[in-house]
Design an enzyme around this catalytic site. Structure first.
Site, PDB file in Angstrom:
ATOM      1  N   GLU A   1     -70.445  45.757  27.833  1.00 41.22           N
ATOM      2  CA  GLU A   1     -71.486  44.735  27.947  1.00 41.22           C
ATOM      3  C   GLU A   1     -72.350  44.964  29.185  1.00 41.22           C
ATOM      4  O   GLU A   1     -73.566  44.788  29.143  1.00 41.22           O
ATOM      5  CB  GLU A   1     -70.845  43.352  27.963  1.00 41.22           C
ATOM      6  CG  GLU A   1     -70.244  43.001  26.607  1.00 41.22           C
ATOM      7  CD  GLU A   1     -69.054  42.074  26.675  1.00 41.22           C
ATOM      8  OE1 GLU A   1     -68.840  41.435  27.729  1.00 41.22           O
ATOM      9  OE2 GLU A   1     -68.327  41.992  25.671  1.00 41.22           O
TER      10      GLU A   1
ATOM     11  N   GLU B   1     -62.541  42.695  22.120  1.00 39.62           N
ATOM     12  CA  GLU B   1     -62.167  41.306  22.370  1.00 39.62           C
ATOM     13  C   GLU B   1     -61.601  40.605  21.146  1.00 39.62           C
ATOM     14  O   GLU B   1     -60.795  39.688  21.271  1.00 39.62           O
ATOM     15  CB  GLU B   1     -63.379  40.492  22.874  1.00 39.62           C
ATOM     16  CG  GLU B   1     -63.870  40.891  24.229  1.00 39.62           C
ATOM     17  CD  GLU B   1     -64.974  41.922  24.189  1.00 39.62           C
ATOM     18  OE1 GLU B   1     -65.791  41.939  25.112  1.00 39.62           O
ATOM     19  OE2 GLU B   1     -65.029  42.729  23.243  1.00 39.62           O
TER      20      GLU B   1
END
Length: 97
Positions: free
Chosen positions: A14, A34
């Protein structure tokens, strides 16, 4: 501009997506794992990934938690360049900046 020579997973991926350009070595791996923890990517990971690689590929990477190689990341537009060695990585970075 991040230079990746290892794993860019979750927050690392990210953070890379928040940059204007990304350069990786051939042994770098990227992913959004995730979902294995029951969460979705944070820090704008869902939106940035969609903008960079398209909706279908972003959904695939997010929902499967698959890791991709630097070459795959380049093919889908997640990274701009893939360097063969760390030295080439640094040289390419100096050329760009």
């Amino acid at each position: 501009m991040p230079l990746w020579n290892g794993f860019a997973l979750g927050g690392g991926c990210e953070l890379a997506m928040a940059c204007h350009m990304r350069i990786a070595t051939e042994n770098a791996k990227f992913g959004q794992p995730e979902v294995n923890l029951g969460t979705i990517p944070g820090y704008g990971g869902t939106q940035r990934l969609t903008q960079l690689v398209g909706r279908g590929k972003a959904l695939e990477l997010i929902l499967t938690a698959d890791l991709i190689t630097a070459q795959e990341a380049k093919a889908i537009g997640l990274v701009n360049h893939v360097a063969a060695t760390k030295t080439e990585l640094i040289e390419l970075a100096h050329k760009i900046i």
